[in-house]
Design a protein around this motif. Structure first.
Motif, PDB file in Angstrom:
ATOM      1  N   LEU A 203       0.673  -1.345   0.067  1.00 16.29           N
ATOM      2  CA  LEU A 203      -0.099   0.027  -0.158  1.00 16.29           C
ATOM      3  C   LEU A 203       0.756   1.197  -0.098  1.00 16.29           C
ATOM      4  CD1 LEU A 203      -2.801  -0.926   2.571  1.00 16.29           C
ATOM      5  CD2 LEU A 203      -3.290  -0.826   0.085  1.00 16.29           C
ATOM      6  N   ARG A 204       2.146   0.677   0.878  1.00 13.06           N
ATOM      7  CA  ARG A 204       2.576   2.049   0.863  1.00 13.06           C
ATOM      8  C   ARG A 204       2.971   3.201  -0.839  1.00 13.06           C
ATOM      9  NH1 ARG A 204       9.129   2.156   3.052  1.00 13.06           N
ATOM     10  NH2 ARG A 204       9.429   4.861   2.940  1.00 13.06           N
ATOM     11  N   ARG A 205       3.618   1.292  -1.390  1.00  9.07           N
ATOM     12  CA  ARG A 205       4.584   1.382  -2.856  1.00  9.07           C
ATOM     13  C   ARG A 205       3.456   2.325  -3.562  1.00  9.07           C
ATOM     14  NH1 ARG A 205       7.996  -2.355   0.215  1.00  9.07           N
ATOM     15  NH2 ARG A 205       9.571  -1.723  -1.076  1.00  9.07           N
ATOM     16  N   LEU A 206       2.162   1.197  -3.601  1.00  9.63           N
ATOM     17  CA  LEU A 206       0.945   1.918  -4.420  1.00  9.63           C
ATOM     18  C   LEU A 206       0.565   3.658  -3.950  1.00  9.63           C
ATOM     19  CD1 LEU A 206      -1.416  -0.723  -4.448  1.00  9.63           C
ATOM     20  CD2 LEU A 206      -0.077   0.295  -6.121  1.00  9.63           C
ATOM     21  N   ALA A 207       0.884   3.857  -2.674  1.00 10.65           N
ATOM     22  CA  ALA A 207       0.582   5.933  -2.366  1.00 10.65           C
ATOM     23  C   ALA A 207       1.509   6.509  -2.987  1.00 10.65           C
ATOM     24  CB  ALA A 207       0.098   5.969  -1.376  1.00 10.65           C
ATOM     25  N   GLN A 208       2.839   5.644  -2.304  1.00 12.06           N
ATOM     26  CA  GLN A 208       3.696   6.422  -3.215  1.00 12.06           C
ATOM     27  C   GLN A 208       3.481   6.877  -4.453  1.00 12.06           C
ATOM     28  OE1 GLN A 208       7.257   4.252  -2.335  1.00 12.06           O
ATOM     29  NE2 GLN A 208       8.000   5.034  -0.348  1.00 12.06           N
ATOM     30  N   GLU A 209       3.685   5.976  -5.753  1.00 11.61           N
ATOM     31  CA  GLU A 209       3.309   6.018  -6.878  1.00 11.61           C
ATOM     32  C   GLU A 209       2.454   7.044  -7.226  1.00 11.61           C
ATOM     33  OE1 GLU A 209       3.203   2.551  -9.374  1.00 11.61           O
ATOM     34  OE2 GLU A 209       2.265   4.469 -10.979  1.00 11.61           O
ATOM     35  N   ASP A 210       1.150   7.092  -6.444  1.00 10.81           N
ATOM     36  CA  ASP A 210       0.544   8.400  -7.044  1.00 10.81           C
ATOM     37  C   ASP A 210       0.520   9.435  -6.781  1.00 10.81           C
ATOM     38  OD1 ASP A 210      -2.735   8.903  -7.049  1.00 10.81           O
ATOM     39  OD2 ASP A 210      -2.116   9.306  -4.978  1.00 10.81           O
ATOM     40  N   LEU A 211       1.276   9.433  -5.103  1.00 10.05           N
ATOM     41  CA  LEU A 211       1.647  10.917  -5.012  1.00 10.05           C
ATOM     42  C   LEU A 211       2.807  11.496  -6.025  1.00 10.05           C
ATOM     43  CD1 LEU A 211       1.479   9.983  -0.865  1.00 10.05           C
ATOM     44  CD2 LEU A 211      -0.132  12.107  -2.454  1.00 10.05           C
ATOM     45  N   SER A 212       3.838  10.489  -6.319  1.00  8.05           N
ATOM     46  CA  SER A 212       5.081  10.829  -7.171  1.00  8.05           C
ATOM     47  C   SER A 212       4.352  11.383  -8.292  1.00  8.05           C
ATOM     48  CB  SER A 212       6.315   9.973  -7.307  1.00  8.05           C
ATOM     49  OG  SER A 212       6.995   9.899  -8.283  1.00  8.05           O
ATOM     50  N   SER A 213       3.496  10.967  -8.743  1.00  5.33           N
ATOM     51  CA  SER A 213       2.463  10.981 -10.453  1.00  5.33           C
ATOM     52  C   SER A 213       2.134  12.531  -9.947  1.00  5.33           C
ATOM     53  CB  SER A 213       2.106  10.061 -10.278  1.00  5.33           C
ATOM     54  OG  SER A 213       0.609  10.773 -11.154  1.00  5.33           O
TER      55      SER A 213
ATOM     56  N   HIS B  79       9.033  10.844 -12.851  1.00  3.74           N
ATOM     57  CA  HIS B  79       8.338   9.356 -11.985  1.00  3.74           C
ATOM     58  C   HIS B  79       8.552   9.018 -12.429  1.00  3.74           C
ATOM     59  CE1 HIS B  79       4.848   8.276 -10.505  1.00  3.74           C
ATOM     60  NE2 HIS B  79       4.358   7.994 -11.290  1.00  3.74           N
ATOM     61  N   GLN B  86      11.792   2.295  -7.464  1.00  4.39           N
ATOM     62  CA  GLN B  86      10.582   1.770  -5.907  1.00  4.39           C
ATOM     63  C   GLN B  86      10.704   0.603  -6.718  1.00  4.39           C
ATOM     64  OE1 GLN B  86       6.596   1.756  -6.740  1.00  4.39           O
ATOM     65  NE2 GLN B  86       6.557   2.265  -4.753  1.00  4.39           N
ATOM     66  N   ARG B 101       6.922   2.245 -15.262  1.00  6.62           N
ATOM     67  CA  ARG B 101       5.801   2.685 -15.579  1.00  6.62           C
ATOM     68  C   ARG B 101       5.612   2.893 -16.742  1.00  6.62           C
ATOM     69  NH1 ARG B 101       6.310   6.238  -9.876  1.00  6.62           N
ATOM     70  NH2 ARG B 101       6.960   4.847  -8.619  1.00  6.62           N
ATOM     71  N   TRP B 128      -6.220   6.998  -7.163  1.00  6.80           N
ATOM     72  CA  TRP B 128      -4.682   6.797  -7.076  1.00  6.80           C
ATOM     73  C   TRP B 128      -4.597   7.041  -8.433  1.00  6.80           C
ATOM     74  CZ3 TRP B 128      -2.683   4.231  -2.779  1.00  6.80           C
ATOM     75  CH2 TRP B 128      -3.012   4.428  -0.713  1.00  6.80           C
ATOM     76  N   GLN B 129      -3.123   7.400  -9.238  1.00 13.99           N
ATOM     77  CA  GLN B 129      -2.675   7.036 -10.263  1.00 13.99           C
ATOM     78  C   GLN B 129      -1.504   6.721 -10.405  1.00 13.99           C
ATOM     79  OE1 GLN B 129      -1.758  11.034 -11.584  1.00 13.99           O
ATOM     80  NE2 GLN B 129      -3.508  11.665 -10.800  1.00 13.99           N
ATOM     81  N   VAL B 166      -2.027   3.921   5.637  1.00 12.35           N
ATOM     82  CA  VAL B 166      -0.702   4.028   4.609  1.00 12.35           C
ATOM     83  C   VAL B 166      -0.278   5.659   3.992  1.00 12.35           C
ATOM     84  CG1 VAL B 166       0.928   3.074   3.819  1.00 12.35           C
ATOM     85  CG2 VAL B 166      -0.623   1.743   5.389  1.00 12.35           C
TER      86      VAL B 166
END
Lengths: 217, 217
Positions: A203-213, B79, B86, B101, B128-129, B166
């Motif tokens: 979940l942390r990695r998915l959220a990182q990707e969203d926020l990084s985007s 990104h 990651q 990605r 989420w993106q 998270v």
């Protein structure tokens, strides 16, 4: 019930049940003679818990015994009971077998225990109710030492920010602990703590990707 | 500078530098003859990054190569660059070497890739993106499968609650990524993602104890 029936009721093979008995993970049945014994619902509940701990959560037998010991000689109150289960989720050798939450004064006098200055400061600043001898303090200090060794230092304020964010996760953990039986609660604490770790990591990695985007794209 | 000077500048031994060269983790120096080469600041930066990845974060050589490959053949934009770093933090074999990605359409057409229904639903519900082919979807699905196998099912709404909690952690991760150089950013992503995991695990247990004490004591 006989051992073969206990096996049927739990889906655990007779040789494995005998192993649990030998290792002290399962209390003996009522003796019906030299080679026979009777088992009851307490055995069914215990076998299900032990299987969940060992097979489901991947605990070592030593760690599983720390959990069942908490059932066999229960501390006063749910908080200390759950604490013993939580400490069993620490790596073997992390002091989980001697540091229940009720085995000493908190704070200043720890004898020869290694210092945990950053963990202690964090707990103090946040006002968290954490036992002075909790082995988790040492876990945190060791993890911070590893970061420092990799020249990746975390500032004190940053660590506090992370702690506040993680508290949102822990709130979900704690509010979902069932209270219908000690076995169910201990199972929930151990499996929920350990099996959620890979879920939280993903979940942390998915959220990182969203926020990084959102920040970089 | 000569290799001995590169060794002095980075604190990495000459045999280890030669190993990095052989493994393709470090680009060759400018040739000064059959057995001599000149190195410059780009080599110093690269050696420091590789050492941080391999020694600091414990990446395998294969995973470290995925990170340095992102530097040698950089994708367009930060990104995607950070995404490759990651993905290198995922367990070897998790598909991190083929799923950048930017390597395909998102969503419906994944050919023979295994289905990740719960991860897909989560990402959709939260808006989420996340790339349709991100290997992290599979990581999450596998972790949820493990929970289900242990008869510890997580309801969909509960998973969403955890994801939102998270995200507070991930926000701290992403906002602290430095942008002064690609090497610094990649180092931060890999070390920050991996080395923070034991820190977060300890913080979660400390917060659990505090909240358990408030609920049960």
């Amino acid at each position: 019930m006989r051992m073969s029936e206990l096996s049927q009721a739990t889906g655990v093979s007779v040789p494995t049940l005998k192993y649990y008995l030998r290792e002290g993970l399962l209390h003996a049945g009522e003796s019906l003679g030299a080679t026979r014994a009777a088992y009851d619902d307490t055995h069914v509940a215990r076998v299900r818990l032990v299987r969940a701990l060992v097979t489901g959560a991947g605990l070592s037998v030593a760690a599983a015994k720390r959990v069942t010991a908490a059932l066999d000689d229960p501390p006063e109150g749910w908080h200390d009971l759950l604490g013993q289960a939580q400490h069993a989720t620490l790596p073997d050798g992390a002091g989980g077998d001697r540091c229940g939450r009720d085995d000493g004064d908190s704070g200043s006098d720890r004898g020869g225990a290694p210092a945990t200055p950053r963990a202690d400061t964090l707990v103090d600043v946040l006002g968290w109710q954490v036992h002075g001898q909790s082995p988790v303090r040492r876990e945190l200090e060791t993890a911070l030492d590893t970061m420092r060794g990799a020249d990746f230092e975390l500032a004190e304020e940053r660590l506090q920010d992370y702690a506040r964010a993680v508290a949102g996760v822990a709130a979900l953990d704690v509010e979902s602990v069932p209270t219908d039986s000690p076995e169910a609660a201990l199972r929930h604490v151990v499996l929920g703590t350990l099996l959620m770790e890979p879920v939280l990591a993903a979940l942390r990695r998915l959220a990182q990707e969203d926020l990084s985007s959102r920040r970089f794209d």
